[in-house]
Design a protein around this motif. Structure first.
Motif, PDB file in Angstrom:
ATOM      1  N   SER A 154      21.819  30.505  36.572  1.00 18.42           N
ATOM      2  CA  SER A 154      22.710  29.343  36.605  1.00 18.42           C
ATOM      3  C   SER A 154      22.575  28.588  37.922  1.00 18.42           C
ATOM      4  CB  SER A 154      24.164  29.788  36.409  1.00 18.42           C
ATOM      5  OG  SER A 154      24.352  30.342  35.130  1.00 18.42           O
ATOM      6  N   LEU A 155      22.448  29.342  39.022  1.00 19.74           N
ATOM      7  CA  LEU A 155      22.271  28.719  40.337  1.00 19.74           C
ATOM      8  C   LEU A 155      21.007  27.866  40.378  1.00 19.74           C
ATOM      9  CD1 LEU A 155      23.223  28.664  43.403  1.00 19.74           C
ATOM     10  CD2 LEU A 155      21.557  30.517  43.734  1.00 19.74           C
TER      11      LEU A 155
ATOM     12  N   GLN B 252      20.115  22.705  39.404  1.00 23.98           N
ATOM     13  CA  GLN B 252      19.477  21.720  40.283  1.00 23.98           C
ATOM     14  C   GLN B 252      18.441  20.895  39.520  1.00 23.98           C
ATOM     15  OE1 GLN B 252      20.388  21.322  43.524  1.00 23.98           O
ATOM     16  NE2 GLN B 252      21.907  22.965  43.296  1.00 23.98           N
ATOM     17  N   LYS B 253      18.173  19.677  40.015  1.00 20.19           N
ATOM     18  CA  LYS B 253      17.169  18.817  39.389  1.00 20.19           C
ATOM     19  C   LYS B 253      15.778  19.439  39.439  1.00 20.19           C
ATOM     20  CE  LYS B 253      19.602  14.483  40.442  1.00 20.19           C
ATOM     21  NZ  LYS B 253      19.529  13.182  41.160  1.00 20.19           N
ATOM     22  N   SER B 254      15.585  20.306  40.425  1.00 17.27           N
ATOM     23  CA  SER B 254      14.274  20.946  40.604  1.00 17.27           C
ATOM     24  C   SER B 254      14.099  22.181  39.734  1.00 17.27           C
ATOM     25  CB  SER B 254      14.108  21.334  42.073  1.00 17.27           C
ATOM     26  OG  SER B 254      15.149  22.224  42.469  1.00 17.27           O
ATOM     27  N   SER B 255      15.033  22.434  38.824  1.00 18.81           N
ATOM     28  CA  SER B 255      15.049  23.705  38.090  1.00 18.81           C
ATOM     29  C   SER B 255      13.782  23.955  37.289  1.00 18.81           C
ATOM     30  CB  SER B 255      16.270  23.752  37.177  1.00 18.81           C
ATOM     31  OG  SER B 255      16.206  22.716  36.204  1.00 18.81           O
ATOM     32  N   VAL B 256      13.270  22.913  36.626  1.00 15.33           N
ATOM     33  CA  VAL B 256      12.080  23.089  35.783  1.00 15.33           C
ATOM     34  C   VAL B 256      10.889  23.512  36.634  1.00 15.33           C
ATOM     35  CG1 VAL B 256      10.443  21.947  34.248  1.00 15.33           C
ATOM     36  CG2 VAL B 256      12.896  21.452  34.059  1.00 15.33           C
TER      37      VAL B 256
ATOM     38  N   ALA C 254      12.900  34.793  44.711  1.00  9.48           N
ATOM     39  CA  ALA C 254      13.381  33.675  43.890  1.00  9.48           C
ATOM     40  C   ALA C 254      14.320  32.773  44.690  1.00  9.48           C
ATOM     41  CB  ALA C 254      14.093  34.211  42.648  1.00  9.48           C
ATOM     42  N   LEU C 255      15.237  33.365  45.462  1.00  7.62           N
ATOM     43  CA  LEU C 255      16.176  32.562  46.243  1.00  7.62           C
ATOM     44  C   LEU C 255      15.467  31.785  47.358  1.00  7.62           C
ATOM     45  CD1 LEU C 255      19.236  34.989  46.544  1.00  7.62           C
ATOM     46  CD2 LEU C 255      18.975  32.992  45.049  1.00  7.62           C
ATOM     47  N   ARG C 256      14.463  32.382  47.958  1.00 10.31           N
ATOM     48  CA  ARG C 256      13.690  31.666  48.989  1.00 10.31           C
ATOM     49  C   ARG C 256      13.025  30.415  48.410  1.00 10.31           C
ATOM     50  NH1 ARG C 256      11.291  37.038  51.960  1.00 10.31           N
ATOM     51  NH2 ARG C 256      12.571  36.900  53.882  1.00 10.31           N
ATOM     52  N   LEU C 257      12.432  30.549  47.239  1.00 12.48           N
ATOM     53  CA  LEU C 257      11.780  29.394  46.629  1.00 12.48           C
ATOM     54  C   LEU C 257      12.808  28.335  46.253  1.00 12.48           C
ATOM     55  CD1 LEU C 257       9.265  27.992  45.474  1.00 12.48           C
ATOM     56  CD2 LEU C 257       9.690  29.201  43.319  1.00 12.48           C
ATOM     57  N   HIS C 258      13.888  28.764  45.645  1.00 11.14           N
ATOM     58  CA  HIS C 258      14.949  27.831  45.241  1.00 11.14           C
ATOM     59  C   HIS C 258      15.449  27.022  46.435  1.00 11.14           C
ATOM     60  CE1 HIS C 258      18.779  26.333  43.751  1.00 11.14           C
ATOM     61  NE2 HIS C 258      19.408  27.039  44.697  1.00 11.14           N
TER      62      HIS C 258
ATOM     63  N   GLN D 102      22.910  32.505  52.250  1.00  5.41           N
ATOM     64  CA  GLN D 102      24.147  31.889  51.811  1.00  5.41           C
ATOM     65  C   GLN D 102      24.211  31.829  50.284  1.00  5.41           C
ATOM     66  OE1 GLN D 102      26.907  31.014  53.681  1.00  5.41           O
ATOM     67  NE2 GLN D 102      27.713  30.904  51.590  1.00  5.41           N
ATOM     68  N   SER D 103      23.083  31.560  49.646  1.00  5.84           N
ATOM     69  CA  SER D 103      23.040  31.569  48.175  1.00  5.84           C
ATOM     70  C   SER D 103      23.341  32.961  47.639  1.00  5.84           C
ATOM     71  CB  SER D 103      21.667  31.100  47.689  1.00  5.84           C
ATOM     72  OG  SER D 103      21.442  29.742  47.993  1.00  5.84           O
ATOM     73  N   LEU D 104      22.836  33.976  48.329  1.00 10.80           N
ATOM     74  CA  LEU D 104      23.109  35.350  47.916  1.00 10.80           C
ATOM     75  C   LEU D 104      24.601  35.653  48.023  1.00 10.80           C
ATOM     76  CD1 LEU D 104      22.106  38.148  47.065  1.00 10.80           C
ATOM     77  CD2 LEU D 104      21.689  38.666  49.487  1.00 10.80           C
TER      78      LEU D 104
END
Length: 479
Positions: free
Chosen positions: A329-330, A334-338, A371-375, A413-415
């Motif tokens: 979901s996180l 975002q617009k960059s999700s794809v 995954a969080l680093r890339l996001h 912070q996302s974590l």
């Protein structure tokens, strides 16, 4: 419901009767040990149904029992019963569950199977408390049993259960296709309700849960490749043993095929031998356990229908939480999700995002960190181009330790954000796990309080693991 002395006596008498018939049957199939020499026996346990106990005291690594090859139920011992014009279209799980399906005992009767009847008669008569049974019943409109409990499962547990259900459906479809094309005379003991969707599916659930790694089958080398999924068997006597997470347990003796890695493997091997725990002596009357392997509670619940309990209500020693739905979901918000999802899928990092907790540490898995680093990198750059993520690829490839100081702050912070969301959800779910939340469950299901507690343990584990990881992240621990 507390069983009466009479009910316990009747149950034990029935167990003793079937245990004796099983041993007689095994001796006719080559088991050399007599009942007086056998070091184990089956008895009822106070909390876990039946269990395997020591009849006599024995030293570490003593031979407890040996099951002859013809007493095992696997793809090779069953093959002659289900002939085909070419290679069998059924896997080991499908063939074993097919045989059980066709020979399920009715009520309290013995199995009619002339080949494995005494063994099949010792298997559990129902799996009403298993979560797969609830899901199958809900899908087929059978409103009974623990169906209301499905609404109280953690999303990660329910997602794993759905995957198990998909495997079940695929095997059931293969078995039905085989039954429709095979010569009907082969199946003289065939279920009379084969054309009844509810009845036949319900019977196959029972057969499938007995015939997979989930509850009864164990690894047994039959194929040239050690990794072949058909290397499994049902093993009499062994399947009375209950699971232990960390305690002493019996172990199988490696076969010659495993020791020497021989190929081809002999048609049905030399049977299965099991020895007592290597680290301690076993006392007369002591329960002897088996370990199903190191699995998180989510896996134990979905695959086997129970969980390991921690000794302290406020602490957890070992735990693992799947964060798939919250992290997804996180990312997808975002617009960059794809773009992010495409990169993670291409690189093999989409999904299997977990938090872990052990006696030594707590933190996110490498896959979740990646995954969080890339996001966070893509969000901060506000650009969706492959050349903008080269620093991330360098970290994944081991060329650098981090992307940047800013990225480290952002993904941590996302974590914290997803941990906080999980904590809030777990707290609300634990408050909702009250007795009156389970209206619709059958009053005769005396396993409901136990299963409700299992679900509470699952939520509590998610809560405690998320809290531990959040605290480690806030104080800046290295992951």
């Amino acid at each position: 419901m507390v069983p009466t002395t009479a009910s316990i006596s009747i149950a034990q008498l029935s167990l003793n009767y079937r245990w004796s018939k099983l041993l007689v049957w095994l001796r006719t199939h080559g088991m050399k040990t007599g009942v007086d020499d056998l070091l184990v026996e089956c008895k009822e346990t106070p909390t876990a149904g039946n269990g395997l106990f020591a009849r006599k005291s024995c030293l570490p690594s003593s031979l407890l029992f040996a099951v002859p090859p013809q007493g095992l139920m696997n793809i090779r011992t069953l093959r002659s019963l289900y002939p085909t014009s070419g290679p069998t279209p059924l896997t080991a799980v499908q063939m074993i569950s097919l045989h059980l399906y066709l020979n399920r005992p009715r009520g309290s009767e013995d199995s009619p199977d002339p080949h494995y009847g005494p063994y099949i008669s010792t298997l559990p008569r129902e799996f009403d408390s298993h979560p797969l049974t609830w899901l199958v019943r809900s899908k087929t409109g059978m409103e009974s049993g623990g169906i209301p409990l499905l609404d109280h499962l953690p999303p990660s547990v329910l997602a794993s259960l759905v995957k198990l259900h998909d495997r079940f459906r695929q095997d059931w479809a293969a078995v039905r296709a085989y039954l429709q094309t095979a010569n009907s005379c082969v199946f003289s003991t065939s279920d009379a309700h084969l054309d009844d969707v509810h009845g036949s599916t319900s019977n196959y659930v029972w057969a499938w849960l007995n015939g997979t790694f989930n509850t009864r089958c164990i690894y047994y080398r039959l194929k040239s490749s050690k990794e072949d999924p058909n290397n499994l068997t049902l093993c009499p006597i062994l399947d009375f043993a209950n699971h232990t997470a960390k305690g002493s347990h019996m172990t199988p003796v490696p076969s010659e095929a495993d020791i020497w890695n021989t190929a081809p493997v002999k048609p049905i091997g030399k049977g299965f031998k099991f020895v007592s725990p290597a680290d301690t002596a076993v006392q007369e009357g002591e329960e002897i356990f088996l370990t199903y392997g190191s699995h998180p509670n989510r896996t134990l619940f979905v695959e086997y229908g129970f969980v390991n309990k921690s000794s302290d209500e406020a602490e957890i020693t070992d735990g693992e939480v799947d964060m798939q739905d919250l992290v997804e979901s996180l990312i997808l918000d975002q617009k960059s999700s794809v773009f992010v999802k495409s990169v993670l899928e291409d690189e093999g990092y989409w999904g299997d995002w977990t938090l872990y907790h052990s006696a030594e540490s707590a933190g996110p898995s490498w896959r979740l960190t990646t995954a969080l680093r890339l996001h966070c990198l893509v969000v901060s750059n506000n650009a969706i181009h492959d050349n903008t993520i080269q620093p991330w690829r360098d970290v994944v490839g081991g060329k650098r330790g981090t992307i940047s100081d800013e990225n480290e702050i952002a993904w941590r912070q996302s974590l914290i954000t997803v941990c906080a969301a999980l904590i809030t959800r777990a707290q609300a779910s634990l408050r909702g796990l009250k007795d009156d939340d389970f209206e619709g469950c059958s009053g005769s299901d005396d396993w409901l309080p136990w299963m409700r507690e299992n679900i509470r343990i699952l939520w509590r584990e998610e809560l405690l693991v998320a809290e531990a990881v959040k605290q480690c992240t806030l104080r800046g621990d290295d992951f």
